[in-house]
Design a protein around this motif. Structure first.
Motif, PDB file in Angstrom:
ATOM      1  N   ALA A   1      -4.596   9.148  -1.333  1.00 40.20           N
ATOM      2  CA  ALA A   1      -5.478   8.427  -0.382  1.00 40.20           C
ATOM      3  C   ALA A   1      -5.906   7.068  -0.935  1.00 40.20           C
ATOM      4  O   ALA A   1      -7.083   6.715  -0.929  1.00 40.20           O
ATOM      5  CB  ALA A   1      -6.694   9.277  -0.023  1.00 40.20           C
ATOM      6  N   THR A   2      -4.938   6.324  -1.428  1.00 32.70           N
ATOM      7  CA  THR A   2      -5.251   5.027  -2.034  1.00 32.70           C
ATOM      8  C   THR A   2      -5.142   3.869  -1.041  1.00 32.70           C
ATOM      9  O   THR A   2      -5.603   2.772  -1.325  1.00 32.70           O
ATOM     10  CB  THR A   2      -4.265   4.726  -3.184  1.00 32.70           C
ATOM     11  N   GLU A   3      -4.519   4.134   0.104  1.00 35.19           N
ATOM     12  CA  GLU A   3      -4.144   3.011   0.973  1.00 35.19           C
ATOM     13  C   GLU A   3      -5.327   2.211   1.492  1.00 35.19           C
ATOM     14  O   GLU A   3      -5.272   0.986   1.566  1.00 35.19           O
ATOM     15  CB  GLU A   3      -3.303   3.509   2.142  1.00 35.19           C
ATOM     16  N   ALA A   4      -6.407   2.933   1.860  1.00 33.16           N
ATOM     17  CA  ALA A   4      -7.541   2.254   2.493  1.00 33.16           C
ATOM     18  C   ALA A   4      -8.120   1.188   1.566  1.00 33.16           C
ATOM     19  O   ALA A   4      -8.456   0.088   2.005  1.00 33.16           O
ATOM     20  CB  ALA A   4      -8.608   3.270   2.861  1.00 33.16           C
ATOM     21  N   TRP A   5      -8.258   1.481   0.288  1.00 34.52           N
ATOM     22  CA  TRP A   5      -8.857   0.485  -0.613  1.00 34.52           C
ATOM     23  C   TRP A   5      -7.816  -0.427  -1.239  1.00 34.52           C
ATOM     24  O   TRP A   5      -8.097  -1.577  -1.537  1.00 34.52           O
ATOM     25  CB  TRP A   5      -9.700   1.160  -1.697  1.00 34.52           C
TER      26      TRP A   5
ATOM     27  N   ASP B   1      -7.475   9.388   4.153  1.00 33.26           N
ATOM     28  CA  ASP B   1      -8.745   8.677   4.257  1.00 33.26           C
ATOM     29  C   ASP B   1      -9.153   8.498   5.713  1.00 33.26           C
ATOM     30  O   ASP B   1      -8.305   8.390   6.601  1.00 33.26           O
ATOM     31  CB  ASP B   1      -8.630   7.297   3.588  1.00 33.26           C
TER      32      ASP B   1
ATOM     33  N   GLU C   1       0.825  -1.217   0.000  1.00 34.98           N
ATOM     34  CA  GLU C   1       0.000   0.000   0.000  1.00 34.98           C
ATOM     35  C   GLU C   1       0.858   1.265   0.000  1.00 34.98           C
ATOM     36  O   GLU C   1       0.518   2.257  -0.644  1.00 34.98           O
ATOM     37  CB  GLU C   1      -0.989   0.001   1.175  1.00 34.98           C
TER      38      GLU C   1
ATOM     39  N   PRO D   1      -4.668  14.188   0.467  1.00 39.02           N
ATOM     40  CA  PRO D   1      -5.827  13.688   1.224  1.00 39.02           C
ATOM     41  C   PRO D   1      -5.453  12.582   2.207  1.00 39.02           C
ATOM     42  O   PRO D   1      -4.477  11.862   2.004  1.00 39.02           O
ATOM     43  CB  PRO D   1      -6.742  13.152   0.127  1.00 39.02           C
TER      44      PRO D   1
END
Lengths: 331, 427
Positions: free
Chosen positions: A301-305, B200, A287, B198
């Motif tokens: 903000a790519t980490e969560a998905w 999350d 991630e 950003p």
């Protein structure tokens, strides 16, 4: 070496460290699943409850003080003493053992032999109960957790590596707290693996996991094993609560760290202690690297998905996870 | 049997029948969930101020106040349910305390003729009263906040931001994205490079974001966070040794909750503020005497004087002043929501009114009009002193750059009006 390449290495190192923190949470899930076949939805809340209890004991906070004051019109909040961190950790562990006993006595003892989904639902109820109980017992304000763990950049490591790049390269950033967490995680995994493979109780745990009824028939005390497992999971929750709580303060959101453990479990397998660690490392590095290389192109903000996508990709090839037991149903 | 039925019917009538008139100020609070640590002090402050008015002054204009509370857990669906449950109880004004809930309630409150006050949050373009008849966001909005923050950085940089790098670190949702149009316009005007990063929800793990900041070395950081995201961001800034006086949060990222866990390292962190800080105001003495000591406080009194408690008190003060205005305008003490809305549109907050309420110098003077539901858009800068464990204002309340903010508000509200077939009012 170019600065970009060095930054890539820095991202990998920090991904490994983040992965260890994810693995610490995942470990608690694995332990209980391994021993009882229960997916413990309450594991994140247990980390919160353990950390709240630790801070409450250290600060000499009166449990349920808000309730006591509301009922009796008193104004008590603290006993007036402070407890050293080490002693507080032992006392908190005592509370978690008591919690394990109560969970076994009042919840799971009545559910022996039930379908896994029933046990899972019971842990959902347990999570909501524990959330409210923790708030009622210790209050919901954010608490600072200070047991003497150092955190922040390792200046020594920065200085050591600053010569590797150009003028704009400061040296590699590593958080000292993450290094501590990594050491603790390694010790935990080695101890737990040895315990489950070579001790009498460990073997009994595995027998219970295979078949409750068969384990009972050979004289294994299901009650004792479940209390033992939930106590160990409580200890792991305490460790995770300390590491995460040191970063953010102890507050409700600690319970959400479970979100970080799910992709790790999917990837590493629900039944493997080393799998939790390896899964955590893969998720952490994957991630972070994706965010570093692709993130800026697609808004960040790519980490969560991405963690879940990565886990799903692995599941296509190994449905039981990297280290999970293959389920063979004979008909 | 008939006697029993008659008794039951009489009992039901007594239970549901009208009692003494009350001025109802519903509180959509969140005392549970991941944002409870911020929701509790606000809800306590809001409730305690009305309790004070009842105990000390006999209510407002001789009519007692009531603050029915409904738990939203900062969840939009629950917030809408709370609104539906409470709107029929004579509610005078709703304060949803969530941008997500605000967006859902804008059409509902308009249809129900109940005003809504979104103080320092919600839909920024609701400032345009010509389009948003029932939504008020005085005294300040996010775009004002972004502008005031950039003004402060400009002053800190010696009068020019040309060639400087500013990073917006934000919650990856509607709230966190609110300042982006303003900052993009300001970047073009002032000549600084804007980077948007950003985070999350929930924001417990921010390593990637802070490694990026460490690589790019921005001169200043503006931060739009809420909940655990705030504490982690401040801690990570401390960890990478970012200069804390160049790191500034919006007012929802500037309470004691946000800086205490980071300890001494958080010293110097700044936040944009639209009201004063601390407990050095006469109203807090009265709250202690009439509310806390009387055992009628919403909490245990330990929050009195903290940033978010003060914000709750300020929101209640503004609502109470609007109710007084409504009573004066309508000539009746038992006002309804429609009269409250009219009064909010004619509200004037003067230093004399603040002083009379024990809040001298607590916020800027301002007035609201049919066209301007957002007030003057003034904000100050607060700074955290870790040694004294106190926030203090380090600037006066200053204006935002209206030449940037107002055209954006006009454009956004015009788009909303077109989408929803709203005819402009105030002509």
């Amino acid at each position: 070496m170019s600065d970009t390449f060095l930054y890539g290495i820095e991202v990998v190192m920090n991904g490994l460290m983040a992965g260890v923190l994810y693995a610490l949470v995942a470990l608690g899930f694995v332990l209980i699943y391994k021993a009882s076949g229960i997916f413990n939805y309450a594991q994140g809340v247990m980390a919160l409850f353990a950390a709240l209890t630790l801070v409450g004991i250290m600060e000499g906070q009166v449990p349920f003080s808000h309730l006591i004051n509301a009922i009796f019109g008193t104004n008590i909040h603290h006993f007036g003493w402070e407890v050293p961190a080490i002693l507080a950790i032992f006392l908190t562990m005592g509370v978690m053992v008591l919690f394990a006993y109560l969970v076994q006595r009042f919840v799971f003892r009545h559910l022996v032999g039930q379908e896994p989904i029933i046990l899972f639902m019971a842990t959902i109820g347990l999570a909501y109960f524990l959330e409210g109980f923790g708030d009622l017992m210790w209050g919901s304000e954010i608490k600072k957790l200070d047991i003497g763990l150092v955190q922040g950049a390792s200046v020594w490591f920065e200085d050591l590596t600053s010569g590797l790049g150009g003028d704009g390269f400061y040296g590699f950033y590593i958080d000292v707290l993450d290094v501590t967490a990594a050491v603790v995680a390694v010790i935990l995994v080695v101890s737990l693996t040895l315990f489950s493979q070579y001790s009498k109780q460990g073997r009994a745990m595995r027998a219970v996991a295979d078949d409750h009824q068969a384990a009972l028939s050979v004289g294994i005390s299901l009650n004792f094993i479940w209390i033992l497992v939930w106590s160990i999971a409580g200890f792991v929750a305490l460790v995770a609560g300390i590491m995460w709580g040191a970063k953010s303060g102890v507050q409700f959101s600690l319970s959400l760290i479970a979100l970080k453990a799910l992709p790790v479990l999917m990837l590493g397998g629900f039944t493997s202690i080393p799998g939790a660690i390896v899964g955590g490392l893969i998720i952490g590095v994957g991630e972070k690297l994706f965010e570093f290389m692709i993130g800026p192109m697609i808004g960040g903000a790519t980490e969560a998905w991405f963690a879940y996508v990565l886990a799903l990709v692995f599941l296509v090839f190994r449905p039981q996870g990297l280290f999970g037991d293959k389920i063979i149903e004979r008909v | 049997m008939k006697l029993k039925l008659a008794t039951l019917a009489l009992g039901a009538m007594m239970a549901t029948g009208p009692v003494m008139a009350e001025l109802v100020f519903p509180s959509l609070a969140y005392r549970t969930g991941p944002f409870a640590a911020g929701g509790i002090p606000f809800a306590d402050g809001y409730s305690d101020y009305f309790t004070l008015l009842n105990a000390r002054d006999g209510g407002i204009g001789g009519v007692m106040t009531a603050v029915p509370e409904c738990e939203t857990a900062y969840n939009t669906e629950k917030g809408v349910e709370c609104y539906e449950a409470l709107k029929g109880d004579g509610a005078l004004v709703f304060q949803p305390l969530s941008t997500g809930i605000t967006y859902q309630l804008i059409p509902k409150t308009t249809a129900d003729d109940i005003p809504m006050h979104t103080m320092g949050y919600g839909r920024t373009s609701a400032k345009n009263g010509k389009v948003f008849s029932h939504t008020f966001n005085y005294p300040v909005n996010y775009w004002d906040g972004a502008s005031v923050g950039v003004n402060h950085f400009k002053e800190q940089a010696g009068g020019s931001l040309e060639g400087k790098k500013i990073t917006l670190l934000h919650f990856n949702g509607s709230y966190g994205k609110e300042p982006i149009p303003t900052l993009e316009a300001l970047a073009a005007q002032e000549g600084f490079d804007l980077t948007i990063i950003p985070i999350d929800y929930p924001g417990q793990e921010q390593k990637s974001q802070w490694l990026q900041i460490r690589r790019e070395k921005p001169d200043y950081i503006l931060f739009w966070g809420w909940g655990v995201m705030n504490q982690v961001a401040v801690q990570e800034a401390v960890n990478i040794r970012y200069p804390m006086d160049q790191f500034m949060g919006i007012w929802w990222s500037g309470s004691e909750n946000d800086v205490m866990p980071a300890g001494a390292g958080a010293d110097g962190y700044k936040a944009i503020a639209f009201h004063n800080v601390g407990s050095d105001f006469a109203v807090f003495g009265d709250i202690q005497k009439y509310v806390v000591d009387a055992g009628t406080a919403a909490g245990d009194g330990s929050n009195v004087g903290t940033v978010l408690y003060n914000r709750g008190v300020y929101a209640a003060f503004l609502a109470a002043e609007a109710a007084k205005t409504a009573q004066a305008m309508s000539g009746t003490m038992d006002i309804n929501a429609s009269q409250m809305r009219d009064a909010m549109e004619a509200l004037e907050i003067t230093e004399a009114k603040m002083a009379a309420a024990g809040l001298a110098g607590f916020g800027p003077e301002f007035s609201v009009s049919c066209e301007n539901h957002g007030g003057p858009g003034m904000a100050a800068i607060a700074q955290w002193n870790a040694t004294d464990q106190k926030w203090s204002l380090i600037t006066e309340f200053g204006p935002s750059d209206s030449s940037i903010v107002n055209p954006l508000i006009e454009a956004d509200s015009a788009a909303y009006a077109a989408e929803n077939n709203i005819a402009e009012r105030c002509n």
